[in-house]
Design a protein around this motif. Structure first.
Motif, PDB file in Angstrom:
ATOM      1  N   ILE A  42       0.840  -1.206   0.000  1.00  0.00           N
ATOM      2  CA  ILE A  42       0.000   0.000   0.000  1.00  0.00           C
ATOM      3  C   ILE A  42       0.872   1.252   0.000  1.00  0.00           C
ATOM      4  O   ILE A  42       0.635   2.198  -0.765  1.00  0.00           O
ATOM      5  CB  ILE A  42      -0.931   0.002   1.235  1.00  0.00           C
ATOM      6  CG1 ILE A  42      -1.971  -1.115   1.108  1.00  0.00           C
ATOM      7  CG2 ILE A  42      -1.630   1.360   1.371  1.00  0.00           C
ATOM      8  CD1 ILE A  42      -2.871  -1.259   2.329  1.00  0.00           C
TER       9      ILE A  42
ATOM     10  N   ILE B  12       1.050   4.105  -3.084  1.00  0.00           N
ATOM     11  CA  ILE B  12       0.744   5.525  -2.889  1.00  0.00           C
ATOM     12  C   ILE B  12       1.930   6.384  -3.314  1.00  0.00           C
ATOM     13  O   ILE B  12       1.763   7.409  -3.991  1.00  0.00           O
ATOM     14  CB  ILE B  12       0.378   5.795  -1.418  1.00  0.00           C
ATOM     15  CG1 ILE B  12      -0.929   5.065  -1.064  1.00  0.00           C
ATOM     16  CG2 ILE B  12       0.242   7.297  -1.152  1.00  0.00           C
ATOM     17  CD1 ILE B  12      -1.289   5.122   0.410  1.00  0.00           C
TER      18      ILE B  12
ATOM     19  N   TYR C 140      -3.543   6.499   3.080  1.00  0.00           N
ATOM     20  CA  TYR C 140      -3.188   5.143   3.504  1.00  0.00           C
ATOM     21  C   TYR C 140      -4.365   4.458   4.196  1.00  0.00           C
ATOM     22  O   TYR C 140      -4.676   3.298   3.918  1.00  0.00           O
ATOM     23  CB  TYR C 140      -1.981   5.192   4.444  1.00  0.00           C
ATOM     24  CG  TYR C 140      -1.699   3.885   5.148  1.00  0.00           C
ATOM     25  CD1 TYR C 140      -0.979   2.876   4.519  1.00  0.00           C
ATOM     26  CD2 TYR C 140      -2.168   3.660   6.440  1.00  0.00           C
ATOM     27  CE1 TYR C 140      -0.732   1.674   5.159  1.00  0.00           C
ATOM     28  CE2 TYR C 140      -1.925   2.457   7.089  1.00  0.00           C
ATOM     29  CZ  TYR C 140      -1.210   1.468   6.446  1.00  0.00           C
ATOM     30  OH  TYR C 140      -0.978   0.270   7.079  1.00  0.00           O
TER      31      TYR C 140
ATOM     32  N   GLN D  11      -7.562   5.035   3.879  1.00  0.00           N
ATOM     33  CA  GLN D  11      -8.615   4.729   2.911  1.00  0.00           C
ATOM     34  C   GLN D  11      -8.305   3.458   2.123  1.00  0.00           C
ATOM     35  O   GLN D  11      -9.166   2.593   1.955  1.00  0.00           O
ATOM     36  CB  GLN D  11      -8.806   5.911   1.962  1.00  0.00           C
ATOM     37  CG  GLN D  11      -9.388   7.152   2.615  1.00  0.00           C
ATOM     38  CD  GLN D  11      -9.315   8.373   1.716  1.00  0.00           C
ATOM     39  OE1 GLN D  11      -8.960   8.291   0.544  1.00  0.00           O
ATOM     40  NE2 GLN D  11      -9.638   9.536   2.272  1.00  0.00           N
ATOM     41  N   GLU D  12      -7.068   3.353   1.659  1.00  0.00           N
ATOM     42  CA  GLU D  12      -6.684   2.169   0.885  1.00  0.00           C
ATOM     43  C   GLU D  12      -6.698   0.920   1.749  1.00  0.00           C
ATOM     44  O   GLU D  12      -7.137  -0.148   1.325  1.00  0.00           O
ATOM     45  CB  GLU D  12      -5.292   2.383   0.281  1.00  0.00           C
ATOM     46  CG  GLU D  12      -4.802   1.228  -0.572  1.00  0.00           C
ATOM     47  CD  GLU D  12      -5.694   0.958  -1.781  1.00  0.00           C
ATOM     48  OE1 GLU D  12      -5.766  -0.224  -2.197  1.00  0.00           O
ATOM     49  OE2 GLU D  12      -6.313   1.919  -2.297  1.00  0.00           O
TER      50      GLU D  12
ATOM     51  N   ARG E 228      -9.282  -2.584   1.466  1.00  0.00           N
ATOM     52  CA  ARG E 228      -8.809  -3.972   1.434  1.00  0.00           C
ATOM     53  C   ARG E 228      -9.293  -4.768   2.641  1.00  0.00           C
ATOM     54  O   ARG E 228      -8.886  -5.912   2.841  1.00  0.00           O
ATOM     55  CB  ARG E 228      -7.274  -3.990   1.376  1.00  0.00           C
ATOM     56  CG  ARG E 228      -6.697  -3.273   0.164  1.00  0.00           C
ATOM     57  CD  ARG E 228      -5.204  -3.511   0.047  1.00  0.00           C
ATOM     58  NE  ARG E 228      -4.597  -2.698  -1.006  1.00  0.00           N
ATOM     59  CZ  ARG E 228      -3.403  -2.922  -1.531  1.00  0.00           C
ATOM     60  NH1 ARG E 228      -2.669  -3.937  -1.080  1.00  0.00           N
ATOM     61  NH2 ARG E 228      -2.919  -2.139  -2.475  1.00  0.00           N
TER      62      ARG E 228
END
Length: 298
Positions: free
Chosen positions: A36, A40, A137, A139-140, A144
């Motif tokens: 991740i 980004i 970070y 949000q991602e 997942r």
């Protein structure tokens, strides 16, 4: 049950996933976290402070990962930190450390150290950008269906605060609580304990701790939690002091006491054996060094 704070909270999350908004939550792995972070960073333009001037797009990958963990341990919000960074950057030109204290060449006393100032501006620009990306970070990670190690206690605390009926299930389940190494608890851990115990006027609580062994303040541990327990429960608290040491000779205890004698102590440690105190002497290898050791990183 015998559990660490994080294992206890992970158990609650896994057993009650619907309380946390998703029913397929899993702890994030190290590889997933790195994936991740790199994704980004890869998507940032090359003029971004975290990439500008560096051939490696992942130049600050490890530093950013540490920043994320630190923000979560302290429960800091990105917007609040950015505000503080901006305030400090605005104040920099007026701070003594950025001004000449004596005349040097063409520079007079009080002139701005332009090189130092610009260097710090660049560093804080990188820090500001790293803080801003914290929410990206998060949000991602949420997309997942993952959560960080540091999320566990904060999530459970919030669930307990938002849903009193959910909290009561665990308050009634854990009637006796024993906490070891209590001097190492951080603010979130202490808040979790208090939340669980507030159900009882006089809880069945057994804690083990030593204020002179508190060495994790850099991770948020606070010695004051021991005093907070004493203040809260007062006369209902039974204090047992273990004043005798069975592991070390008196010489070792004396050397240790020399380091902690500035602390507020109830008594010095005493060895139970009949070994005469002997001064501690450095090994021959250490005595043979040519220069005095210095701290290069702290």
């Amino acid at each position: 049950q015998v559990l660490t704070f994080h294992a206890f909270c992970n158990q609650i999350i896994q057993q009650n996933r619907y309380h946390f908004g998703q029913n397929n939550l899993e702890p994030i792995s190290d590889l997933e976290r790195i994936d991740i972070i790199r994704m980004i960073l890869d998507e940032l333009p090359w003029d971004n402070p975290l990439k500008k001037g560096y051939a490696n797009a992942h130049q600050f990958e490890r530093e950013w990962q540490s920043l994320i963990q630190w923000m979560k341990k302290e429960n800091y919000k990105a917007a609040d930190l950015i505000e503080k960074i901006d305030e400090y950057c605005d104040q920099m030109p007026s701070l003594p450390e950025f001004k000449y204290k004596r005349k040097q060449g063409t520079f007079n006393v009080g002139d701005l150290k332009e090189g130092l100032y610009q260097d710090f501006l660049q560093k804080y620009a990188r820090l500001r950008e790293a803080v801003r990306l914290f929410d990206v970070y998060e949000q991602e990670k949420n997309l997942r269906h993952r959560y960080d190690y540091e999320d566990m206690i904060l999530w459970v605390l919030k669930a307990f605060q938002d849903k009193p009926y959910f909290l009561s299930l665990y308050q009634e389940q854990f009637l006796y609580v024993l906490l070891d190494e209590f001097q190492d608890t951080n603010g979130a851990q202490f808040a979790l304990v208090q939340t669980l115990l507030n159900y009882w006027d006089t809880p069945n609580l057994f804690i083990v701790g030593d204020e002179d062994q508190s060495i994790y303040e850099f991770q948020g541990a606070r010695i004051k939690h021991l005093q907070d327990v004493k203040d809260k429960y007062g006369d209902d608290l039974h204090l047992v002091q273990l004043k005798e040491n069975y592991r070390s000779t008196q010489g070792i205890l004396n050397a240790s006491f020399a380091f902690i004698q500035r602390n507020t102590l109830t008594s010095s440690l005493k060895n139970q054996g009949n070994v005469s105190p002997q001064p501690l002497i450095a090994s021959s290898a250490l005595r043979q060094i040519d220069s005095t050791p210095i701290v290069v990183e702290y």
